[in-house]
Write an enzyme that holds these catalytic residues in place. Structure first.
Site, mmCIF file in Angstrom:
data_model
loop_
_atom_site.group_PDB
_atom_site.id
_atom_site.type_symbol
_atom_site.label_atom_id
_atom_site.label_comp_id
_atom_site.label_asym_id
_atom_site.label_seq_id
_atom_site.Cartn_x
_atom_site.Cartn_y
_atom_site.Cartn_z
ATOM 1 N N LYS A 118 29.506 -34.461 -21.602
ATOM 2 C CA LYS A 118 28.641 -34.553 -20.421
ATOM 3 C C LYS A 118 27.784 -35.818 -20.408
ATOM 4 C CE LYS A 118 28.310 -29.799 -18.884
ATOM 5 N NZ LYS A 118 29.098 -29.002 -19.878
ATOM 6 N N GLU B 166 20.694 -29.591 -11.570
ATOM 7 C CA GLU B 166 20.686 -28.143 -11.742
ATOM 8 C C GLU B 166 21.451 -27.851 -13.019
ATOM 9 O OE1 GLU B 166 23.174 -29.476 -9.931
ATOM 10 O OE2 GLU B 166 24.776 -28.538 -11.092
ATOM 11 N N SER C 66 36.143 -30.987 -26.049
ATOM 12 C CA SER C 66 35.047 -31.410 -25.166
ATOM 13 C C SER C 66 33.663 -31.280 -25.781
ATOM 14 C CB SER C 66 35.112 -30.615 -23.851
ATOM 15 O OG SER C 66 35.079 -29.221 -24.105
HETATM 16 C C1 LIG Z 1 30.128 -28.122 -19.523
HETATM 17 C C2 LIG Z 1 31.218 -28.074 -20.514
HETATM 18 C C3 LIG Z 1 32.573 -27.890 -20.116
HETATM 19 C C4 LIG Z 1 32.985 -27.634 -18.697
HETATM 20 O O1 LIG Z 1 32.720 -28.654 -17.796
HETATM 21 P P1 LIG Z 1 33.876 -29.568 -17.176
HETATM 22 O O2 LIG Z 1 33.188 -30.280 -16.062
HETATM 23 O O3 LIG Z 1 34.967 -28.671 -16.703
HETATM 24 O O4 LIG Z 1 34.345 -30.474 -18.252
HETATM 25 C C5 LIG Z 1 33.550 -27.920 -21.090
HETATM 26 N N1 LIG Z 1 33.248 -28.092 -22.401
HETATM 27 C C6 LIG Z 1 31.976 -28.260 -22.808
HETATM 28 C C7 LIG Z 1 31.726 -28.447 -24.273
HETATM 29 C C8 LIG Z 1 30.923 -28.253 -21.897
HETATM 30 O O5 LIG Z 1 29.661 -28.408 -22.340
#
Ligand SMILES: *Cc1c(COP(=O)(O)O)cnc(C)c1O
Length: 394
Positions: free
Chosen positions: A90, A112, A378
């Site tokens: 993010k 938000e 992610s």
């Molecule tokens: C917020 C988040 C997501 C989901 O958000 P996307 O916009 O779909 O990438 C996925 N993995 C993690 C670790 C997150 O914090």
């Protein structure tokens, strides 16, 4: 221009656009007119890349997961977004947007947040830049996510409770929009995924595209070939997946897997499997696919992972799904939790439960053995330890 990228009108096939109240038009129009010019400036690119390197810690490694590869009988690489500052992908987007806001002369940031991850990433870059920050969060989420509320406050952000409706994410979104309408000149609204009215989905995808840009270079170095056979990423709104797919969209030999959260099961009434259950409609300012009732009310989504608990997907994903370019699949809570434990035991890496959804899909692909597979990891699992402990009864 790729048929999978946004067109000059702000659409991906039939999806996208800017479905916004009249009163938001000036805010969104300013962004639309300026965003490409600003992002493409040399000084913007230099500052963005410098912060990604020295502050976020990029490039994130592309790690050959040997024991995981052995288990599934093919070659698996993990793109380590979990090693970024603040623990997930993010931050790539919030850094891009804060630099853009600065160049637009904005003095104040709003956002938000649901579970608080996007709120923390936003509060972080506001502290970095010394810019005033207000984060809207549902009253119930504030109670559920105390550590992230503390992080935001420590960074100097004001956390404003949304007390209307179900007191969760969608109510926080409404209040943030109201704030933006009332403060069109000095305030920028940082959206945390590839959702919202044009140009947000394209803008956020561009900031996250660093994920596939690095992956190509790293793969070339490691294997002599820049393109994998498949890439996998989890999808909430879809920003890490959009970044992971970005530079592979036009390489049709690369199979794209987008993994949604099936919660207790796709048809259990408690899931967030948007493409399996959703229909076309307008959500948060763009035309896409979303979970809704017969008469068009948005259905409350459910997933054990807060980041995937969203009733829609970004418009580019709706198009990749509809056009057949991407494979949109889903994984249940149980499958994700087991995959999270499996990665921990095989590689010593505790993944975010969101990312564990992408990992879990490995078990469903019939590998031949000679594939190169890249999974977008992610985020890291520190924030999910409570959940893991309760689930496995550690
Ligand atoms: C917020 C988040 C997501 C989901 O958000 P996307 O916009 O779909 O990438 C996925 N993995 C993690 C670790 C997150 O914090």
């Amino acid at each position: 221009m790729s048929i999978y990228q946004v067109n000059e009108k702000g659409y991906y096939g039939p999806f996208g656009g800017a479905y916004i109240p009249e009163m938001l038009y000036p805010n969104v129009e300013e962004l639309r007119e300026e965003y490409l010019k600003i992002i493409e400036e040399k000084s913007f690119q230099e500052e963005f890349n410098q912060l990604l390197r020295d502050y976020v810690g990029r490039p994130s490694p592309l790690y050959h997961a040997k024991r995981l590869s052995e288990k599934y009988g093919t070659t698996i690489y993990l793109k380590r977004e979990d090693l970024n500052h603040t623990g997930a992908h993010k931050i790539n987007n919030t850094i891009g947007q804060i630099l853009l806001a600065e160049r637009l002369g904005k003095k104040r940031i709003i956002a938000e947040t649901g579970a608080g991850q996007h709120g923390v990433a936003t509060a972080t870059v506001c502290a970095l830049k010394g810019i005033q920050c207000a984060v809207y969060m549902g009253e119930i989420d504030i109670q559920r996510q105390a550590p992230n509320v503390a992080r935001m406050k420590m960074m100097g952000a004001e956390v404003i409770a949304a007390t209307s409706g179900s007191k969760t994410l969608k109510d926080a979104t409404n209040e943030a929009l109201r704030d933006w309408i009332n403060n069109p000149i000095d305030t920028h609204y940082i959206i945390g995924s590839v959702v919202g009215p044009h140009p947000y989905p394209d803008m956020v995808a561009r900031f996250q595209s660093i994920i596939s840009e690095e992956t190509k270079k790293q793969l070339l170095e490691k294997t002599g070939k820049a393109t994998p056979d498949m890439v996998l990423a989890c999808v909430g709104g879809g920003s890490n997946a959009a970044g992971m797919f970005y530079h592979f969209l036009d390489e049709e030999s690369v199979q794209l897997y987008a993994v949604e959260a099936a919660g207790h099961g796709v048809h259990s009434g408690e899931s967030a499997a948007t493409t399996a259950l959703g229909k076309e409609g307008v959500l948060h300012g763009s035309r896409s696919i979303l979970m809704q009732t017969e008469d068009g009310q948005v259905v409350e989504p459910y997933s054990i992972s807060a980041g995937l608990d969203y009733p829609g997907i970004g418009p580019q994903h709706a198009w990749l799904f509809r056009s057949g370019r991407g494979n949109y699949v889903s994984i249940t809570d149980d499958e994700a939790m087991q995959a999270g434990l499996e990665l921990t035991r095989l590689e010593g890496i505790i993944p975010a439960i969101e990312s564990a959804h992408a990992l879990a899909y490995l078990a469903k692909i019939p590998f031949k053995g000679d594939e190169t597979v890249v999974i977008c990891l992610s985020g890291r699992g520190d924030k999910d330890l409570d959940n893991y402990m309760k689930y496995f009864d550690f």
